[in-house]
Scaffold this motif. Structure first.
Motif, PDB file in Angstrom:
ATOM      1  N   PHE A  78       0.827  -1.218   0.000  1.00  0.00           N
ATOM      2  CA  PHE A  78       0.000   0.000   0.000  1.00  0.00           C
ATOM      3  C   PHE A  78       0.859   1.266   0.000  1.00  0.00           C
ATOM      4  O   PHE A  78       0.639   2.177   0.779  1.00  0.00           O
ATOM      5  CB  PHE A  78      -0.946  -0.018   1.208  1.00  0.00           C
ATOM      6  N   ALA A  79       1.844   1.288  -0.900  1.00  0.00           N
ATOM      7  CA  ALA A  79       2.773   2.414  -0.943  1.00  0.00           C
ATOM      8  C   ALA A  79       2.052   3.718  -1.293  1.00  0.00           C
ATOM      9  O   ALA A  79       2.220   4.728  -0.624  1.00  0.00           O
ATOM     10  CB  ALA A  79       3.883   2.134  -1.939  1.00  0.00           C
ATOM     11  N   ASP A  80       1.277   3.685  -2.350  1.00  0.00           N
ATOM     12  CA  ASP A  80       0.514   4.871  -2.769  1.00  0.00           C
ATOM     13  C   ASP A  80      -0.628   4.408  -3.683  1.00  0.00           C
ATOM     14  O   ASP A  80      -0.699   3.243  -4.051  1.00  0.00           O
ATOM     15  CB  ASP A  80       1.411   5.886  -3.489  1.00  0.00           C
ATOM     16  N   LYS A  81      -1.483   5.373  -4.060  1.00  0.00           N
ATOM     17  CA  LYS A  81      -2.683   5.021  -4.841  1.00  0.00           C
ATOM     18  C   LYS A  81      -2.333   4.295  -6.138  1.00  0.00           C
ATOM     19  O   LYS A  81      -2.964   3.310  -6.504  1.00  0.00           O
ATOM     20  CB  LYS A  81      -3.492   6.284  -5.160  1.00  0.00           C
ATOM     21  N   LYS A  82      -1.284   4.807  -6.833  1.00  0.00           N
ATOM     22  CA  LYS A  82      -0.920   4.237  -8.133  1.00  0.00           C
ATOM     23  C   LYS A  82      -0.493   2.769  -7.981  1.00  0.00           C
ATOM     24  O   LYS A  82      -0.916   1.905  -8.748  1.00  0.00           O
ATOM     25  CB  LYS A  82       0.212   5.071  -8.744  1.00  0.00           C
ATOM     26  N   THR A  83       0.334   2.500  -6.966  1.00  0.00           N
ATOM     27  CA  THR A  83       0.804   1.127  -6.732  1.00  0.00           C
ATOM     28  C   THR A  83      -0.381   0.206  -6.433  1.00  0.00           C
ATOM     29  O   THR A  83      -0.455  -0.916  -6.956  1.00  0.00           O
ATOM     30  CB  THR A  83       1.770   1.097  -5.517  1.00  0.00           C
ATOM     31  N   ILE A  84      -1.303   0.674  -5.614  1.00  0.00           N
ATOM     32  CA  ILE A  84      -2.458  -0.159  -5.242  1.00  0.00           C
ATOM     33  C   ILE A  84      -3.307  -0.450  -6.483  1.00  0.00           C
ATOM     34  O   ILE A  84      -3.712  -1.592  -6.720  1.00  0.00           O
ATOM     35  CB  ILE A  84      -3.306   0.552  -4.153  1.00  0.00           C
ATOM     36  N   GLU A  85      -3.534   0.597  -7.287  1.00  0.00           N
ATOM     37  CA  GLU A  85      -4.338   0.406  -8.513  1.00  0.00           C
ATOM     38  C   GLU A  85      -3.661  -0.597  -9.447  1.00  0.00           C
ATOM     39  O   GLU A  85      -4.331  -1.434 -10.058  1.00  0.00           O
ATOM     40  CB  GLU A  85      -4.517   1.750  -9.236  1.00  0.00           C
ATOM     41  N   GLU A  86      -2.319  -0.516  -9.543  1.00  0.00           N
ATOM     42  CA  GLU A  86      -1.576  -1.432 -10.436  1.00  0.00           C
ATOM     43  C   GLU A  86      -1.673  -2.876  -9.959  1.00  0.00           C
ATOM     44  O   GLU A  86      -1.859  -3.795 -10.756  1.00  0.00           O
ATOM     45  CB  GLU A  86      -0.103  -1.013 -10.504  1.00  0.00           C
ATOM     46  N   ILE A  87      -1.542  -3.079  -8.644  1.00  0.00           N
ATOM     47  CA  ILE A  87      -1.639  -4.454  -8.115  1.00  0.00           C
ATOM     48  C   ILE A  87      -3.052  -4.995  -8.368  1.00  0.00           C
ATOM     49  O   ILE A  87      -3.223  -6.144  -8.777  1.00  0.00           O
ATOM     50  CB  ILE A  87      -1.296  -4.506  -6.601  1.00  0.00           C
ATOM     51  N   ALA A  88      -4.069  -4.145  -8.146  1.00  0.00           N
ATOM     52  CA  ALA A  88      -5.458  -4.582  -8.362  1.00  0.00           C
ATOM     53  C   ALA A  88      -5.661  -5.011  -9.819  1.00  0.00           C
ATOM     54  O   ALA A  88      -6.287  -6.035 -10.101  1.00  0.00           O
ATOM     55  CB  ALA A  88      -6.424  -3.459  -7.999  1.00  0.00           C
TER      56      ALA A  88
END
Ligand SMILES: Nc1ncnc2c1ncn2[C@@H]1O[C@H](COP(=O)(O)OP(=O)(O)OP(=O)(O)O)[C@@H](O)[C@H]1O
Ligand SMILES: [Mg+2]
Length: 317
Positions: free
Chosen positions: A297-307
């Protein structure tokens, strides 16, 4: 507009993690560890950090000592985007700490609760209830003074029009003293895992436990590990939702806290309970793709990419 979407009330401590230890500890002897990490611990901190990473405005109410570890806790929460202006400092107790001796998949832990054990309703500035829309309370069995005041806090929130969620977490004493008939009617969203729910209600099966809480609960979402979760509402049939299964789990540390963070970040936006459950399943799954409770959960972009890349879910935070 209230300044905080979510106020997390819970335990704070540091984890001193020792890796590559030469054998098991023995009284009267000294051993070497090959590696050491000093980091922010506590499941409520993982919840708060990840809810902030998902875009919610999060503040923390917890007690720390006026000491070096307390400073580390404050700085670590701030680095995660969590507001620390409501932390309570005491000069009578030191900050809590857990010494973690890591042995591969297994670990031995010793916790000194310190300040977290003594924070009660009386220590909390009541104006914080006017500043938030939702209060999340966690780990009550690690905080005996807070647990004794639980009904009072939940009722105070209710009167102020603040919604609430509760994750009891595990009871290290294994006594499981919890009057669900009095507490659950005061909680908007109850978030135990299945094992905890059975122990909290002295039940042999999950069906028996669900039957017991149903007359009292507003909403419960029961976490079931890699299986998924079960949505329980008063007067309605329970709804099971399978997980976004991750077959390459790095570790599941904090998966439940990440579930809570996803679920409650949607709840405070007024989304449906089905959506909260689904998003909780997704953030629980995302948690398992990286080490520790906040690694994914580093930042919004990272979370969106993992999803998107790992679970084929297109989300915009
Ligand atoms: N292997 C997995 N693949 C996909 N999702 C998972 C996996 N393991 C857990 N999850 C998701 O994470 C959620 C929470 O996990 P779990 O049931 O372990 O919570 P918990 O026991 O409260 O964890 P914690 O130890 O963090 O308190 C589950 O409901 C599920 O949606
Ligand atoms: Mg849990």
């Amino acid at each position: 507009m209230k300044p905080y979407d979510i106020l997390a009330i819970g335990e704070l401590n540091v984890d001193l993690i020792l890796n590559n230890i030469d054998g098991e500890p023995e009284v009267g002897k000294e051993k070497f560890a090959g590696d050491m990490i000093l980091t922010l611990g506590s499941s409520t901190a993982i919840f708060a950090a990840n809810a902030a990473a998902l875009g919610a405005k999060v503040g923390f109410v917890g007690m720390i000592g006026q000491d070096t570890l307390g400073n580390l806790i404050r700085e670590s929460l701030e680095a995660k985007g969590v507001d620390t202006s409501m932390l309570i400092e005491t000069d009578e107790h030191s900050s809590g700490a857990t010494i973690v001796l890591n042995y591969g998949e297994d670990r031995a832990m010793v916790t000194y609760q310190g300040a977290m054990a003594v924070m009660s309703f009386a220590d909390i500035d009541k104006s914080v209830f006017e500043k938030c829309r939702h209060i999340h309370i966690s780990s009550i069995f690690l905080q005996p003074a807070l647990k004794a005041d639980l009904e009072k806090i939940l009722d105070y929130a209710r009167v102020q029009g603040v919604t609430t969620s509760l994750d009891t977490q595990w009871d290290p004493t294994e006594i499981w003293d919890f009057d669900y008939t009095r507490i659950l009617p005061l909680v908007s969203v109850f978030l135990p895992n299945e094992k905890e729910l059975m122990l909290l209600t002295s039940s042999e099966t999950i069906d028996e436990a669900v039957g017991k809480i149903k007359p009292y609960v507003n909403t419960a979402i029961i976490k079931m590990g890699s299986k998924g979760s079960l949505l329980v509402r008063r007067g309605e049939e329970p709804a099971f939702l399978p997980s976004f299964l991750n077959t390459e789990v790095v570790d599941a540390i904090g998966a439940g806290d990440s579930f809570n963070a996803g679920c409650i970040s949607r709840f405070v936006k007024g989304e449906t309970l089905e959506d909260c459950q689904r998003f909780g399943n997704l953030t629980g799954a995302i948690n398992t793709t990286a080490a520790g409770g906040t690694g994914a959960f580093a930042d919004k972009k990272t979370i969106e990419e993992i999803a998107r890349n790992r679970f084929n879910q297109h989300i915009t935070l």
